[in-house]
Design a protein around this motif. Structure first.
Motif, mmCIF file in Angstrom:
data_model
loop_
_atom_site.group_PDB
_atom_site.id
_atom_site.type_symbol
_atom_site.label_atom_id
_atom_site.label_comp_id
_atom_site.label_asym_id
_atom_site.label_seq_id
_atom_site.Cartn_x
_atom_site.Cartn_y
_atom_site.Cartn_z
ATOM 1 N N ILE A 4 41.415 33.789 44.552
ATOM 2 C CA ILE A 4 42.699 33.595 43.867
ATOM 3 C C ILE A 4 42.699 34.558 42.691
ATOM 4 O O ILE A 4 41.832 34.490 41.815
ATOM 5 N N ARG A 5 43.656 35.460 42.694
ATOM 6 C CA ARG A 5 43.648 36.576 41.747
ATOM 7 C C ARG A 5 44.799 36.462 40.743
ATOM 8 O O ARG A 5 45.818 35.840 41.031
ATOM 9 N N PRO A 6 44.636 37.074 39.571
ATOM 10 C CA PRO A 6 45.781 37.111 38.649
ATOM 11 C C PRO A 6 46.897 37.959 39.231
ATOM 12 O O PRO A 6 46.660 38.818 40.093
ATOM 13 N N LYS A 7 48.087 37.693 38.787
ATOM 14 C CA LYS A 7 49.236 38.479 39.229
ATOM 15 C C LYS A 7 49.065 39.925 38.787
ATOM 16 O O LYS A 7 48.553 40.200 37.702
ATOM 17 N N VAL A 9 43.698 37.156 55.206
ATOM 18 C CA VAL A 9 44.464 36.538 54.116
ATOM 19 C C VAL A 9 45.479 37.540 53.579
ATOM 20 O O VAL A 9 45.153 38.690 53.289
ATOM 21 N N VAL A 10 46.728 37.104 53.473
ATOM 22 C CA VAL A 10 47.771 37.931 52.861
ATOM 23 C C VAL A 10 47.569 37.868 51.347
ATOM 24 O O VAL A 10 47.715 36.804 50.740
ATOM 25 N N GLU A 11 47.204 38.989 50.744
ATOM 26 C CA GLU A 11 46.824 38.993 49.334
ATOM 27 C C GLU A 11 47.938 38.478 48.421
ATOM 28 O O GLU A 11 47.678 37.836 47.410
ATOM 29 N N SER A 12 49.178 38.755 48.785
ATOM 30 C CA SER A 12 50.284 38.316 47.931
ATOM 31 C C SER A 12 50.429 36.807 47.894
ATOM 32 O O SER A 12 51.122 36.264 47.036
ATOM 33 N N SER A 13 49.770 36.097 48.835
ATOM 34 C CA SER A 13 49.893 34.637 48.886
ATOM 35 C C SER A 13 48.821 33.928 48.070
ATOM 36 O O SER A 13 48.837 32.702 47.965
ATOM 37 N N VAL A 14 47.872 34.661 47.508
ATOM 38 C CA VAL A 14 46.793 34.039 46.742
ATOM 39 C C VAL A 14 46.787 34.567 45.313
ATOM 40 O O VAL A 14 45.750 34.868 44.738
ATOM 41 N N VAL A 15 47.973 34.667 44.755
ATOM 42 C CA VAL A 15 48.133 35.099 43.364
ATOM 43 C C VAL A 15 48.245 33.862 42.484
ATOM 44 O O VAL A 15 48.962 32.916 42.809
ATOM 45 N N TYR A 16 47.547 33.867 41.377
ATOM 46 C CA TYR A 16 47.501 32.716 40.470
ATOM 47 C C TYR A 16 48.897 32.319 40.004
ATOM 48 O O TYR A 16 49.682 33.159 39.552
ATOM 49 N N THR A 17 49.193 31.016 40.139
ATOM 50 C CA THR A 17 50.474 30.481 39.669
ATOM 51 C C THR A 17 50.290 29.267 38.770
ATOM 52 O O THR A 17 51.255 28.799 38.178
ATOM 53 N N GLY A 18 49.052 28.736 38.695
ATOM 54 C CA GLY A 18 48.832 27.509 37.962
ATOM 55 C C GLY A 18 48.970 26.274 38.825
ATOM 56 O O GLY A 18 48.721 25.155 38.374
ATOM 57 N N SER A 19 49.378 26.450 40.081
ATOM 58 C CA SER A 19 49.522 25.342 41.027
ATOM 59 C C SER A 19 48.565 25.556 42.200
ATOM 60 O O SER A 19 48.012 26.648 42.383
ATOM 61 N N ASN A 64 53.526 44.979 31.620
ATOM 62 C CA ASN A 64 53.874 43.626 31.201
ATOM 63 C C ASN A 64 52.634 42.740 31.107
ATOM 64 O O ASN A 64 51.643 42.944 31.811
ATOM 65 N N LYS A 65 52.704 41.755 30.233
ATOM 66 C CA LYS A 65 51.587 40.828 30.028
ATOM 67 C C LYS A 65 51.448 39.902 31.231
ATOM 68 O O LYS A 65 52.440 39.458 31.805
ATOM 69 N N ILE A 66 50.185 39.580 31.593
ATOM 70 C CA ILE A 66 49.897 38.719 32.743
ATOM 71 C C ILE A 66 49.177 37.459 32.260
ATOM 72 O O ILE A 66 48.161 37.540 31.560
ATOM 73 N N ASP A 67 49.710 36.284 32.657
ATOM 74 C CA ASP A 67 49.080 35.016 32.313
ATOM 75 C C ASP A 67 47.696 34.920 32.960
ATOM 76 O O ASP A 67 47.494 35.349 34.097
ATOM 77 N N ALA A 68 46.760 34.335 32.230
ATOM 78 C CA ALA A 68 45.394 34.060 32.690
ATOM 79 C C ALA A 68 44.537 35.321 32.808
ATOM 80 O O ALA A 68 43.382 35.234 33.213
ATOM 81 N N ALA A 69 45.083 36.474 32.471
ATOM 82 C CA ALA A 69 44.279 37.693 32.520
ATOM 83 C C ALA A 69 43.376 37.777 31.290
ATOM 84 O O ALA A 69 43.723 37.292 30.210
#
Length: 716
Positions: free
Chosen positions: A327-330, A257-267, A350-355
Motif C-alpha cells: 500500500i503506497r502513498p499517493k 495487482v493494479v498499482e492504482s488500486s493500492v494507493v493509501y486513502t486512510g481506509s 502538491n503535498k501528499i498525506d502520510a508521506a
C-alpha cells in the motif's frame, strides 16, 4: 409412454498427472456420500406437454397436486441444521435436434454453480425426493426414479466420471452439448441386476483434457434411451479454468495487482487484480468478484506497507494463488517546472498525506532513463530548485514520487514535465494607453536574461515580434496603433546560445490586453460654490473629442460612478455640478473620449480624483466697536444657512467659539458681543452651518476679522 430413470447421481473428478491433485480426493468423498443417500423413485414424462397434450409438473402442481418434499443432505452439513427445500419441478424439454433455439437458450441461461462447503468441484448434491416404503412396496422399486439437478464444475485437464444407477437391460445414449452444438456422444448397454440391487450401476467418463475442444463455458448433459424420440434427463454444468499460473498455462497475464488500486486513502483497501486468459483463441479479461474473489491479510489494510492478497477462482474458474503488494502513498501530480534563471529550474509539486518526503527524478531528452537527483525530507517540502549542471537550450524532464518508508514509494508518472533550459519568464506588469495611437508596456526583469522580445498576440493566437529590447530596459512604447482597437501583448526573456547569436527564449510572460485610447486627464480641483454647486477643473488632453465628468459618494465602497456632464471639445476644461447635495462629500474625476465613426472611445479615468463637500459659502461680516464695552457683528446672510458660529480670540490667544446664533429671515443677522474690555483688541471669524437630515453641516468660514474701533485703544 413413460420411461423410468433411476438416478442416484454420483460425480467424481479425477486429476490427470500432477496438475489437479485435489480433484481425485473429491471423487472418493462424493462417491461415499452418494452411497449413503436415500434412493427415491419418480416417474418422468416422455414427451413435452406441448407435443403430447399431457400436463407438465408445473401444471400438475398448480392444479392442486401436492409436491413431494426434498431433503438436502449437503445443505444440512453446511448450515448445521435441517432445511426443507421445494422439489425441483421438471418439465421435459425437446431434444437438441427438435429446437435449436431453445437448446441454445438453455445453454446461455445456465446459472453459475454455488461452491460446496468442502470446496470440491461439485457445487450441489442431487436433489432427493422422499417417498414412503409403502409406496415402493405397492408399486415396485423400479417404478421410482429420483429427479436430479446436475450443476457440476470441472477444471480443464481433469477427467470427470459420472456414476448412474439405471434400469437394467436398457440401451442408453449420453450427449454433451455446448449451445446447440453436440460435442460428444456415448452409448451404454446396461446389464442385469445383481443380488440385493434395485438398479444397475454404470460409469461414464467425460474426456475434458482437450482444452481446445472443451473450453470454459456452459454445457448441457442429456440422457435418452436408444432410439427414443424424447430425452429421459437433461442437466447443466460448467467447465472451469484455474487462475493459478502453474495450473493454467493459457493465462496471458498472470494475476497482477493494479498499482492504482493500492494507493493509501486512510481506509481499508482491497486491491484490484488483472488476469487475462486465452479462451478459444481469444484473450478474455477476468472479472473480479465474478470469476475470482480476493481476500487480504492483514484484514486491516488502512496503513501504508506490505500486505498479502489471496485469490480464489469462482464461477467458471477454479484454483487459488497468493500475491504480495504494497500500500503506497499517493503519487504527486506532474510537477510544475519553471526556469528561475539562466542556470536553474524550479520543480514544484502538491503535498501528499502520510508521506515522509519526496524523490525528484530528472533526465535529458537524449537520456534513456531517469536519475534521482535529490531526496527531499519532510512532507511539507514541496519544491526544489535544480541548479546542477544545467545547460542552456537543453530539454529536461522531471517527475516526483512520494515515499513513506523502505520500499514504499508512490508510483510516479514517468512521462514527466518537460522544460527547455533558458531563463526565467518576465512578468508583464503594465500596458497603459498613452494616447490614441500608442501604449506603454512595462515588465519585471528576469534573472539571467540577456534581453527581451516584445510580441503582439493576434486574435488567431499567432505572435508578431515587435521589438528586441536590451537587458538593461524593462519598458517599451508601442506606436502606430489605431484608436479603439484592442491589442494583446506579451514579453519573452532570452539568453544567447553557445554560438553567441541564437536567442533561446523563455516561456511567455502573462498577456495584457490594452486599447489605444485618449490619455487620462488630470483633475486639478473640485470646489464647492454653494450648498448645491461644485466646480470641477482638469488639464487638457491632446487628440480627444471631449470630456465626461463623473462623481460618486466618497467613503461608500458600494457607490457607483454617475455622470455629471459631457463637455464637447478638447479645450473646455471645467464643468459645474449643479445637483450636489448639501453636506455630502463627493469624489470627482474626468475621462477624455475620442469619436471614431459612430462610437465614443473612452480613455481611462483617475479614480482617486478630487474630493469636496457642497456647503454654504462664507458670509460677508463686519465687526465694529460701537461702544467701549460692545462689539457689533453684522453678518450678511448666505443662501441655505440655518445659522452661524462666531469664533473670537483676544490678542494672540487661540480662537474659541463664543456664540451660535440662528440666521434671521432678513438680509442680515446682527449680534452684539458684550461686555468686552476696551483695553483689548479682538479678532473674529464666522462660519455658517446647515441642518441636513438632522445633521449639522458646517459651511465655509470667513477669514480673520479684526474689530473696527471708534477710538484708539492700547493693544495688549
Amino acid at each position: 409412454m413413460k420411461k423410468r430413470l433411476l438416478c442416484a447421481l454420483l460425480v467424481g473428478v479425477l486429476c490427470i498427472g500432477e496438475v489437479f491433485p485435489a480433484a481425485a480426493a473429491v471423487t472418493e468423498e462424493t462417491a461415499a456420500k452418494a452411497n449413503d443417500t436415500q434412493i427415491a423413485e419418480v416417474t418422468l414424462e416422455d414427451a413435452a406437454p406441448e407435443e403430447t397434450g399431457g400436463e407438465s409438473v408445473i401444471e400438475q402442481e398448480s392444479a392442486g397436486q401436492q409436491p413431494a418434499e426434498d431433503t438436502d443432505e449437503v445443505g444440512q452439513e453446511q448450515n448445521g441444521e435441517q432445511q426443507d427445500k421445494e422439489p425441483a419441478s421438471e418439465k421435459p424439454e425437446e431434444t437438441p435436434a427438435a429446437d435449436t433455439e431453445k437448446q441454445q437458450a438453455a445453454a446461455v441461461v445456465t446459472e453459475d454453480p454455488q461452491p460446496a462447503a468442502d470446496d470440491s468441484v461439485v457445487s450441489e448434491q442431487a436433489v432427493q425426493t422422499e417417498v414412503s416404503d409403502e409406496e415402493i412396496e405397492a408399486q415396485g422399486a423400479a417404478a421410482y426414479a429420483s429427479p436430479v439437478s446436475f450443476p457440476l464444475s470441472f477444471s480443464l485437464g481433469v477427467e470427470a466420471k459420472v456414476v448412474f444407477q439405471l434400469d437394467a437391460g436398457k440401451d442408453y445414449e449420453f450427449y454433451v452439448y455446448q449451445g446447440n452444438s453436440q460435442l460428444s456422444m456415448n452409448r451404454v448397454k446396461t446389464g442385469s441386476l445383481a443380488a440385493d440391487e434395485r438398479y444397475v450401476t454404470e460409469t461414464l467418463t467425460l474426456p475434458f483434457a482437450d482444452k481446445s475442444t472443451y473450453p470454459t463455458g456452459a454445457y448441457e448433459f442429456v440422457i435418452k434411451e436408444h432410439e427414443a424420440s424424447e430425452e429421459s434427463y437433461r442437466a447443466k454444468f460448467d467447465i472451469a479454468r484455474s487462475i493459478n499460473p502453474s495450473e493454467n498455462r493459457e493465462l496471458v497475464t498472470k494475476p497482477t495487482v493494479v498499482e492504482s488500486s493500492v494507493v493509501y486513502t486512510g481506509s481499508n483497501i482491497t486491491p484490484q487484480i488483472t488476469i487475462v486468459d486465452k479462451v478459444g483463441g481469444r484473450n478474455v479479461t477476468l472479472v473480479q468478484g465474478k470469476d475470482f474473489k480476493v481476500t487480504v491479510a492483514p484484514e486491516n489494510t488502512k496503513e501504508i506497507g506490505k500486505a498479502k492478497a489471496t485469490l480464489k477462482g469462482i464461477g467458471t474458474y477454479s484454483g487459488t494463488c497468493e500475491l504480495e503488494f504494497y500500500i503506497r502513498p499517493k503519487a504527486p501530480d506532474l510537477p510544475t517546472v519553471s526556469c528561475v534563471s539562466d542556470k536553474s529550474i524550479k520543480v514544484a509539486w502538491n503535498k501528499i498525506d502520510a508521506a515522509k518526503g519526496y524523490k525528484v527524478f530528472r533526465k535529458k531528452a537524449s537520456d534513456k532513463s531517469y536519475v534521482q537527483i535529490v531526496q527531499v525530507n519532510g512532507a511539507d517540502e514541496t519544491a526544489y530548485t535544480d541548479s546542477n549542471g544545467l545547460v542552456a537550450g537543453e530539454t529536461y524532464q522531471y517527475y516526483v514520487t512520494a515515499f513513506a518508508g523502505d520500499n514504499v514509494d508512490s508510483i510516479g508518472n514517468t512521462a514527466g514535465s518537460s522544460i527547455v533550459m533558458t531563463t526565467a519568464a518576465p512578468k508583464l506588469k503594465t500596458a497603459t494607453s498613452i494616447n490614441t495611437t500608442s501604449i506603454q508596456l512595462g515588465w519585471e526583469k528576469a534573472s539571467g536574461a540577456g534581453g527581451y522580445n516584445v510580441y503582439q498576440k493576434k486574435a488567431n493566437g499567432t505572435l508578431k515580434k515587435i521589438k528586441s529590447v536590451a537587458k538593461s530596459k524593462n519598458t517599451y512604447k508601442v506606436t502606430k496603433l489605431k484608436c479603439g482597437t484592442t491589442y494583446n501583448f506579451l514579453v519573452r526573456a532570452y539568453v544567447l546560445g553557445k554560438d553567441g547569436k541564437t536567442q533561446l527564449e523563455s516561456v511567455d510572460s502573462n498577456v495584457l490586453k490594452v486599447q489605444a485610447k485618449p490619455a487620462t486627464p488630470t483633475v486639478k480641483s473640485a470646489t464647492s460654490l454653494s450648498s448645491k454647486k461644485v466646480e470641477i477643473k482638469w488639464k487638457k488632453v491632446s487628440d480627444c473629442s471631449g470630456y465626461i465628468v463623473y462623481k460618486r459618494v466618497s467613503g461608500d465602497s458600494d457607490a457607483s460612478w454617475k455622470k455629471v456632464a459631457t463637455v464637447k471639445g478638447k479645450s473646455t476644461l471645467s464643468a459645474i455640478d449643479k445637483k450636489a447635495k448639501p453636506g455630502v462629500k463627493y469624489t470627482y474625476t474626468v475621462l477624455a473620449y475620442k469619436t471614431v465613426g459612430s462610437k465614443k472611445i473612452k480613455g481611462g479615468m483617475n479614480t482617486t480624483g478630487k474630493k469636496v463637500k457642497a456647503v454654504c459659502e462664507a458670509p460677508v461680516v463686519v465687526i465694529t466697536r460701537i461702544k467701549p464695552d460692545n462689539n457689533e457683528i453684522v453678518i450678511n446672510n448666505v443662501k441655505d444657512a440655518d445659522g452661524y458660529y462666531i469664533y473670537r480670540k483676544t490678542g494672540n490667544e487661540a480662537f474659541k467659539k463664543i456664540k451660535t446664533i440662528p440666521a434671521t429671515k432678513l438680509e442680515q443677522t446682527v449680534w452684539f458681543d458684550t461686555p468686552v474690555d476696551s483695553s483689548y483688541l479682538y479678532t473674529y471669524y464666522v462660519q455658517p452651518y446647515m441642518v441636513v437630515d438632522d445633521n449639522t453641516v458646517k459651511g465655509k468660514k470667513t477669514g480673520n476679522i479684526v474689530e473696527v474701533r471708534l477710538k484708539a485703544t492700547t493693544k495688549k
